[in-house]
Scaffold this motif. Structure first.
Motif, PDB file in Angstrom:
ATOM      1  N   LEU A  49       0.827  -1.207   0.000  1.00 58.65           N
ATOM      2  CA  LEU A  49       0.000   0.000   0.000  1.00 58.65           C
ATOM      3  C   LEU A  49       0.862   1.258   0.000  1.00 58.65           C
ATOM      4  CD1 LEU A  49      -2.744  -1.112   2.540  1.00 58.65           C
ATOM      5  CD2 LEU A  49      -3.126  -0.560   0.121  1.00 58.65           C
ATOM      6  N   LYS A  50       1.951   1.230   0.770  1.00 60.01           N
ATOM      7  CA  LYS A  50       2.851   2.389   0.806  1.00 60.01           C
ATOM      8  C   LYS A  50       3.487   2.621  -0.571  1.00 60.01           C
ATOM      9  CE  LYS A  50       6.773   4.459   3.257  1.00 60.01           C
ATOM     10  NZ  LYS A  50       7.397   4.945   2.008  1.00 60.01           N
ATOM     11  N   ASP A  51       3.932   1.535  -1.224  1.00 62.72           N
ATOM     12  CA  ASP A  51       4.542   1.671  -2.551  1.00 62.72           C
ATOM     13  C   ASP A  51       3.527   2.215  -3.561  1.00 62.72           C
ATOM     14  OD1 ASP A  51       6.901   0.704  -1.551  1.00 62.72           O
ATOM     15  OD2 ASP A  51       6.586  -1.353  -2.264  1.00 62.72           O
ATOM     16  N   LEU A  52       2.309   1.733  -3.472  1.00 58.97           N
ATOM     17  CA  LEU A  52       1.273   2.177  -4.409  1.00 58.97           C
ATOM     18  C   LEU A  52       0.921   3.651  -4.191  1.00 58.97           C
ATOM     19  CD1 LEU A  52      -1.076  -0.954  -4.296  1.00 58.97           C
ATOM     20  CD2 LEU A  52       0.161  -0.128  -6.316  1.00 58.97           C
ATOM     21  N   THR A  53       0.745   4.053  -2.937  1.00 53.32           N
ATOM     22  CA  THR A  53       0.372   5.446  -2.665  1.00 53.32           C
ATOM     23  C   THR A  53       1.544   6.396  -2.902  1.00 53.32           C
ATOM     24  OG1 THR A  53       0.822   5.077  -0.306  1.00 53.32           O
ATOM     25  CG2 THR A  53      -1.469   4.847  -1.048  1.00 53.32           C
ATOM     26  N   ASP A  54       2.761   5.955  -2.614  1.00 51.83           N
ATOM     27  CA  ASP A  54       3.936   6.803  -2.866  1.00 51.83           C
ATOM     28  C   ASP A  54       4.104   7.089  -4.357  1.00 51.83           C
ATOM     29  OD1 ASP A  54       4.511   6.951  -0.203  1.00 51.83           O
ATOM     30  OD2 ASP A  54       6.243   5.600  -0.243  1.00 51.83           O
ATOM     31  N   SER A  55       3.736   6.116  -5.188  1.00 53.75           N
ATOM     32  CA  SER A  55       3.884   6.306  -6.639  1.00 53.75           C
ATOM     33  C   SER A  55       2.936   7.365  -7.183  1.00 53.75           C
ATOM     34  CB  SER A  55       3.645   4.979  -7.373  1.00 53.75           C
ATOM     35  OG  SER A  55       2.282   4.582  -7.271  1.00 53.75           O
ATOM     36  N   GLU A  56       1.929   7.752  -6.371  1.00 48.41           N
ATOM     37  CA  GLU A  56       0.948   8.737  -6.820  1.00 48.41           C
ATOM     38  C   GLU A  56       1.041  10.055  -6.056  1.00 48.41           C
ATOM     39  OE1 GLU A  56      -2.745   6.036  -8.388  1.00 48.41           O
ATOM     40  OE2 GLU A  56      -2.788   6.607  -6.272  1.00 48.41           O
TER      41      GLU A  56
END
Length: 341
Positions: A49-56
């Motif tokens: 979730l952190k990787d996904l939200t950081d990418s945005e």
């Protein structure tokens, strides 16, 4: 598949902005165990979730795929949900448009509607359960791939090519409905328009300013031909509006022909019907308690069909168009021949 990909699918399938359904990390882990891998841990899901939200991070909120709520001075995230750029109600409209269009047979319509359904999650499936079942064979539809034809027409318009196709009309033989071949056409495509659930192509022939309308679903064997040399005729020479909204209003039932002014009198009670068909392309001339007189521009054939369809509530006023009079007389005589005392 990566954990990030699976987490994204879980959010898309089981959360919903419209239905206010959010998922906590523990919820996502439960779904991951049920649908993917029982060994997935809370820590792995949190990292995904952190990787996904950081990418945005640098995207505006409305463009972010994953949304969430924060607490503890925004250092912690919770209540995650999938943020469709297109809402489920908009997806529903797309699915309904596909299912009840006039260009697909049952199998093709259900296939495309089902693929649209996969673009969102459970909430969309709940409000469009009919996308996974037959909705009834309500029309004859041949197996022409209309969207493939549209793609070729778009390509030809873009590259100034001719198109060539077999023109067909529906006919019947031995009680079976079939497409009857009416000849091979080579034309210059001008515009592609959707009207009443069917795609139409506006075309002209070389060295001609007259515009013809062909239904794309009745074209077979369509192919793009060689790039054409200019014949000196451009859009400005055609003397008809090519903007979709205006063209459709001026050509009821997609009947082509030059535009002519007509004065129509319609029962005031049914004025909405006229607005539906001619929209802003009207000029109100006179109104009484019971009727409204308006001026519209339309093709002769289109106006004749419109008047025949609305004979009980509308009439032509001060008609000096001999061709329209001829069309209406022919229609009236045909109807009278069918009337028996």
């Amino acid at each position: 598949m990566s954990i990030e990909y699976n987490v994204l699918n879980i959010l898309k399938e089981h959360s919903s902005k419209e239905a206010a359904i959010t998922l906590k990390v523990t919820d996502i882990v439960t779904y991951m165990h049920r649908e993917y891998d029982k060994s997935i841990t809370d820590k792995q899901v949190r990292k995904a979730l952190k990787d996904l939200t950081d990418s945005e991070l640098n995207l505006p909120d409305e463009q972010k795929v994953i949304r969430y709520r924060t607490y503890d001075n925004e250092r912690r995230k919770t209540d995650y949900y999938y943020n469709n750029i297109i809402t489920d109600v908009e997806f529903k409209f797309l699915i309904d448009s596909v299912l009840y269009s006039n260009i697909f047979n049952n199998e093709r319509a259900l296939d495309l509607a089902g693929r649209i359904q996969t673009l969102s999650g459970k909430n969309l499936k709940d409000i469009t359960p009919y996308a996974n079942a037959s909705f009834g064979r309500t029309r004859y539809a041949q197996n022409t791939d209309v969207l493939a034809n549209c793609q070729l027409i778009i390509e030809a318009i873009k590259n100034n090519n001719y198109i060539e196709f077999d023109w067909n009309v529906y006919d019947v033989k031995n009680k079976n409905v079939y497409l009857h071949f009416r000849g091979r056409r080579t034309v210059i495509p001008i515009r592609l328009m959707l009207n009443n659930g069917r795609y139409f192509c506006l075309v002209r022939y070389r060295d001609s300013r007259k515009v013809y309308t062909y239904s794309v679903d009745l074209m077979t064997g369509l192919r793009v031909k060689e790039q054409r040399k200019s014949d000196g005729i451009g859009f400005h020479n055609l003397n008809i509006p090519l903007e979709r909204a205006v063209y459709i209003l001026n050509h009821p039932y997609m009947m082509g022909g030059e535009l002519r002014p007509y004065i129509v009198r319609i029962d005031r009670e049914y004025f909405s019907r006229l607005i539906d068909d001619f929209s802003y392309e009207i000029n109100v001339l006179k109104e009484t308690d019971t009727t409204v007189d308006i001026r519209v521009n339309a093709s002769c054939k289109g106006m004749a069909y419109w008047l025949c369809h609305h004979y009980d509530i509308a009439s032509i006023v001060d008609n000096k168009d001999k061709e329209l009079n001829k069309e209406l007389k022919k229609a009236a005589e045909s109807i009278l021949r069918q009337v028996h005392d």
